[in-house]
Design an enzyme around this catalytic site. Structure first.
Site, short mmCIF file in Angstrom:
data_model
loop_
_atom_site.label_atom_id
_atom_site.label_comp_id
_atom_site.label_asym_id
_atom_site.label_seq_id
_atom_site.Cartn_x
_atom_site.Cartn_y
_atom_site.Cartn_z
N LYS A 80 0.85 -1.20 0.00
CA LYS A 80 0.00 0.00 0.00
C LYS A 80 0.88 1.24 0.00
O LYS A 80 1.90 1.29 0.69
CB LYS A 80 -0.92 -0.02 1.22
CG LYS A 80 -2.02 1.06 1.21
CD LYS A 80 -2.92 0.96 2.45
CE LYS A 80 -4.03 2.00 2.43
NZ LYS A 80 -4.86 1.94 3.66
N SER A 155 -9.89 2.56 2.87
CA SER A 155 -8.99 3.26 1.96
C SER A 155 -8.10 2.31 1.15
O SER A 155 -7.59 2.70 0.11
CB SER A 155 -8.10 4.21 2.76
OG SER A 155 -7.20 3.47 3.58
N SER A 179 -9.89 0.22 7.02
CA SER A 179 -9.30 0.32 5.68
C SER A 179 -8.69 -0.96 5.14
O SER A 179 -8.39 -1.05 3.96
CB SER A 179 -8.22 1.42 5.67
OG SER A 179 -8.83 2.67 5.71
#
Lengths: 514, 100, 499
Positions: A80, A155, A179
């Site tokens: 990420k 997210s 997330s």
């Protein structure tokens, strides 16, 4: 030859170990898959095939010399973009960090490299991890592999979609209010938020320091556990890092997958997470999973968490408050973007113009909200009260865990929604986190695994398990137990049922951060 | 009802060093009013007898030894991400007002 | 800048009561910074003593330096404070380019030490007790250099350069309670208070305490209250006061400046003011206002500091003696008269004498050097004696005198050369060939020559006019180009007369 991208990380590790494949082959297969589908999915902000293949070749050399760094040496990994990396840009999905190269690696990235994992690239995310749909990325949204007109959750929509679309066997994510877990639910994958302090936050670009936790995303519970074993444990760079001696999570997952492991398990079902906010198909699959657990010998008990009613409100005070301070460092002095003003301007003007141009609307909204919540005269009513709610929620969990081993909830209220559908309604977006937020407020671990497909829209849904702080191994064991039953019913992981998306209808979207 | 006005949004944006446009101020004022009304409900739950929790897992006295480590950056690396520098220091435009 | 109109100090005191308060920042001399493992070193190439934490890089996290906590507790104890069983760090949020994260990690409502008391001795020996409100831990900011414009100051500069080497250096901020009743002693009390803090941290060994390097910085709060009025006046906070002498001058200046404004019916603006050593004046800085909203909140990246009773007891047991106690002991050990000792204390040179004596000089010799020659040179150069030379360097010069290598005049010459940075005393002696002639033969030859020119001198000495020897000694010293021990010459001349 079978498609290497369809294998789990554990399977790939086994094939690397017995010599039936190489890291270069595995890595190339995933790079090819990315090249084929990521123009549509846009899970990645940055890929560097040369770098990945060089790391893969080095891994193969270690294998050949009989000196692999770990069982997972040579398995590819998506990272990420919230995690800083020295060899790839780290933007946290924001324009303000476009192209920024960190001079140091995040601890979890260092540990992944030290285990021989092969970084494939950096995955898309809502800007600074603020959002539940990945639409707030400055580099354009990620699409859900189950339906490319829908959001992949957020997210960490990039990491979840990458795993769901077979672009990576597993990925690193970060979870501040859901997330990791909510995108797992939305994309039919597995996502684990460890106990706060179980995984180092050093090098994870901070959203809300007291809530953030890095964790694994994957298609199976075992893969998540394998990755957690690599990245977890004490780190001197993070004051909140726990010095606990953690058990092997992979062993816990393997043991949990054995028949009979669920016998006598006490599962608490939270009364607050039902009702009209929850989509029918989400509840149907949730109840089916509970029935399956009961049939396997688990005891299902009703529990109540009365204070979770205030969780979303408390969260949307604590998060913006901490974020408003954490994001102050983006000021155009030491790194990142700098706005150019005619006549130069004062440093104050340059900072203000940079932050105006560099931050997206959701980030500005939360910074202003957080600044308000901390400002003189409001602190006690807002931030102070929110911290008290945290105490109440912890007490609720303590009370519940006194009588059950784990709690179960639907991970999120609905299946994936259409791109753009909730963009103009921040409060509707915030409500998506209702079941995931309490774990962050209390610091306890939570895992989401696929529980099936909602009959009404054919989209995946997840079930979330929560355990007391430090009992991460319990979650892997329980989740692996249910997963084994579900896989037996489905004939394999849920994602093998995903409809193949059409990669030709979309034009290549621009890659950001490269 | 919250007390969020356009003026207070402008003031907050000043504190946060964000040069909002008038349109943004108008939008944010409306949005924040709604959000604040929702989040303000926390005060109903937060009675005086409840202590605040700032860290989810309680720890105390977390220290490091007073020893230099290999985390120290070279000047070149320190400056590597800077929008502007003079070879050893970060460069910024003129500072308004006096030193703090 | 133009110096403001000032009221006569005595007249100001007639009309107003000065009310004081001090915030002293002490930089701790730990090996590494407060929250990062970067070296805590003065100087060095800009941005070379930094980690990602010092630069506030994305993803970086602070970790507390245990030694800094121990030092802070020791300082709190030495200030007579209570040590908080639980204290926390907090973020103070404001934007400034020298502040890497745009928040300073400090302590807000839960400081590590609170409620203390420091006894401060004035030049006439009176003791004034100053109440300490709190002492808290925080981190220093980086260093800005302003380029362009005429003055090198911030106004008119074209751009600024930032060096984060100092960013994150551990600080303890000591805040006094409001000080009433200092009256005409206010300027002297200010200086004596800061000198006392300096003595304490030096005795603890926790700070280099060099004001000219910013190791010790004083912000002086001054307000005036009209006689007979209850309500306090508006205060100013004078910063950038980098020597003991400046602290005294700045407080005196602010009293005179504020008195003049108030007497003319003006109002004092609550503001930060900057002291300018060169002009001896303060200038207006940033106005303090309600806009100073620092949005303090508990630092979520750090955990509470909860020192155990055992740790506090251990540090308390290791405390050096209190300054007043130390003074009594030193005065007795050194055998100084009241006047001699007070002279040293008032000059703020006690620690320098201790250093000089411990390096081998006699107390009297150390005193003479510091309050005599060094003070004279410092005064002429408008600097602090402590900036010029260290105790060890002074002792080295004195040891050369004691060994008979140098006479007084030559020693002064060597001292000046040491101050000028020409090397160590011995190096300078070697380089300049500055040793006294200790060969009696050479001296006797010179004496013979001088006596030949002044044949009546021996007779006068024999008649009891011993002072007549002076003329011969002078001539010999001249002949030897000053490299003779005058006392030895005198002895030889007197021996000759008795022969």
């Amino acid at each position: 030859m079978t498609d290497l991208t369809r294998h789990t990380a554990a399977e790939l590790a086994a094939q690397l170990a017995d010599g039936s494949t190489t890291s270069v082959a595995v890595t190339q297969a995933h790079l090819d898959r990315i090249a084929a589908v990521d123009g549509t999915i846009h899970a990645f902000l940055h890929v560097n095939p040369e770098l990945s293949l060089a790391a893969a070749a080095a891994s193969d050399a270690r294998r050949a010399a009989g000196k692999p760094l770990s069982d997972l040496d040579g398995v590819p990994l998506a990272i990420k973009d919230v995690l800083v990396t020295t060899d790839m840009p780290s933007t946290s999905g924001s324009k303000i960090l476009e192209g920024w190269m960190s001079p140091y690696d995040a601890t979890v990235v260092t540990r992944a490299r030290e285990a021989g994992l092969v970084p494939l690239g950096k995955t898309n995310m809502d800007e600074f991890a603020m959002g539940s749909s990945t639409e707030h990325s400055a580099y354009g949204p990620t699409r859900n592999p189950w339906d490319i007109d829908r959001i992949p959750g957020g997210s960490g929509g990039g990491s979840a979609a990458a795993v769901a679309a077979f672009e990576a066997p597993f990925a690193l994510g970060s979870d501040t209010g859901g997330s990791i877990r909510q995108p797992a639910h939305i994309t039919g994958t597995v996502g684990m938020k460890p106990t706060y302090g179980s995984v180092s936050r050093y090098g994870a670009i901070a959203l809300a320091s007291s809530l953030d936790q890095v964790g694994p995303c994957s298609r199976t519970v075992l893969d998540a556990a394998l990755l957690h074993d690599v990245i977890g444990g004490y780190d001197r760079h993070d004051s909140t890092s726990l010095k606990d001696a953690w058990p092997s999570f992979a062993e816990a997952a393997r043991a949990g997958a054995q028949p009979g492991s669920l016998k006598g398990l006490k599962v608490g079902v939270v009364g607050q997470y039902s009702g009209e906010a929850f989509q029918a198909g989400v509840m149907t699959r949730f109840r089916e999973s509970l029935e399956m657990l009961a049939a396997a010998g688990a005891e299902i008990v009703d529990v109540s968490l009365p204070s979770v009613e205030y969780a979303v409100a408390a969260y949307y005070l604590i998060l913006p408050a901490e974020a408003s301070s954490n994001l102050a460092k983006f000021d155009s002095v030491r790194f990142g973007m700098r706005a150019t003003l005619t006549g130069g301007g004062t440093v104050e003007q340059v900072m203000s113009a940079t932050r105006e141009a560099g931050f997206g609307p959701e980030v500005k909204r939360r910074i202003i909200l957080g600044t308000y919540a901390l400002s003189a005269g409001y602190y006690d009513a807002y931030y102070g009260s929110a911290q008290k709610v945290r105490t109440l929620i912890q007490r609720d969990f303590d009370h519940a865990f006194a009588s059950v081993d784990v709690l179960a909830t639907p991970t999120a209220p609905t299946t994936a929604w259409k791109l753009g559908e909730k963009l103009d309604d921040p409060l509707a977006m915030y409500a998506q986190d209702i079941a995931t937020i309490p774990a962050n407020l209390a610091g306890i671990p939570g895992i989401s695994i696929p529980s099936g497909i909602a009959p009404e829209d054919g989209l995946p849904v997840g079930i979330q398990f929560l355990a007391p702080a430090r009992h991460d191994a319990k979650l892997y064991s329980v989740a692996a137990g249910l997963e084994a039953l579900l896989h037996a019913q489905w004939g394999g992981p849920l994602n093998s049922q995903a409809p193949d998306f059409d990669t030709s209808s979309r034009t290549q979207s621009t890659r950001g951060g490269a | 009802m919250s007390d969020i006005s356009e003026d207070s949004v402008r003031h907050l944006a000043g504190l946060a060093r964000i040069d909002l446009t008038n349109d943004e101020v108008t939008h944010l004022t409306a949005e924040l009013s709604k959000i604040v009304d929702v989040v303000a409900t926390v005060s109903a739950a937060a009675t005086d007898d409840v202590p605040a929790t700032s860290h989810p897992i309680p720890l105390t006295n977390v220290y490091r030894d007073d020893v230099v480590t290999d985390d120290v950056l070279t000047t070149e690396k320190a400056l590597s991400g800077a929008p502007e520098h003079d070879g050893s220091r970060f460069k910024v435009s003129a500072i308004l007002g006096e030193e703090q | 800048m133009a110096k403001a109109k000032l009221m006569d100090f005595d007249k100001a005191l007639e009309l107003f009561e000065p009310v004081l308060g001090f915030e002293v920042h002490v930089e701790l001399n730990t090996k590494t910074k407060m929250f990062s493992s970067a070296p805590n070193e003065f100087g060095g190439e800009p941005n070379s003593n930094v980690t990602p934490v010092c630069l506030g890089l994305p993803g970086s996290l602070p970790v507390v330096n245990e030694q800094a906590v121990r030092y802070s507790i020791s300082l709190g104890l030495a200030l007579g404070c209570s040590i908080a069983p639980s204290s926390r760090f907090a973020r103070k949020n404001y934007f400034y380019p020298d502040l890497a994260k745009n928040y300073q990690i400090s302590q807000f409502d839960e400081p590590i030490a609170f409620e203390g008391k420091v006894d401060v001795e004035l030049s006439d020996g009176r003791i004034v007790s100053v109440d300490i409100e709190r002492a808290h831990m925080e981190e220093d900011a980086g260093k800005l250099t302003h380029i362009g414009g005429a003055t090198g100051r911030i106004q008119g500069a074209e751009y600024s350069l930032v060096d984060y080497n100092r960013a994150g250096v551990p600080l303890v901020e000591i805040v006094t309670k409001v000080i009433y009743g200092a009256e005409a002693d206010a300027p002297e009390l200010a200086k004596a208070y800061v000198a006392t803090i300096r003595d304490i941290v030096v005795a603890l060994g926790i700070s280099d305490a060099r004001m000219e390097r910013g190791n010790l910085r004083c912000d002086a709060n001054v307000s005036l209250r009209p006689r007979g009025q209850e309500k306090l006046g508006t205060r100013t906070e004078t910063k950038n006061v980098n020597s003991l002498r400046s602290v005294e001058r700045a407080v005196r200046y602010e009293i005179q400046r504020q008195a003049q404004i108030l007497s003319e019916g003006g109002t004092i603006i609550q503001e930060t003011r900057h002291w300018h050593e060169d002009t001896g004046a303060t200038s207006a800085g940033r106005p303090k206002s309600d806009a100073d909203d620092y949005r303090y909140f508990p630092e979520p990246d750090l955990l509470p500091v909860e020192p155990s009773a055992e740790l506090i007891a251990e540090l308390r047991a290791a405390l050096p003696e209190q300054p007043a106690e130390r003074k009594r002991r030193l005065k007795a050990e050194w055998g100084f008269t009241d006047l001699e000792f007070q002279d040293v204390v008032n000059s703020g040179l006690l620690s320098e004498l201790v250093a000089t004596v411990s390096a081998g000089a006699s107390p009297q010799a150390a005193r003479k050097w510091w309050t005599g020659e060094i003070a004279r040179i410092a005064n002429a150069a408008d600097r602090e004696p402590t900036e010029l030379i260290t105790g060890a360097q002074v002792a080295e010069v004195q040891l050369l005198v004691d060994e008979g290598v140098l006479n007084d005049r030559m020693a002064r010459q060597v001292l000046e050369a040491v101050i000028a940075g020409e090397g160590t005393a011995r190096e300078i002696v070697d380089a300049k060939g500055l040793a006294v002639v200790s060969d009696d033969g050479a001296l006797i030859a010179a004496i013979d020559q001088a006596l030949a020119a002044q044949p009546d001198v021996l007779e006068k000495i024999r008649e009891g006019k011993v002072q007549a020897a002076g003329a011969v000694i002078g001539a010999v010293m001249q002949a030897m180009q000053g490299k003779a021990d005058a006392a030895r010459v005198r002895e030889l001349v007197l021996e000759r007369a008795q022969a």
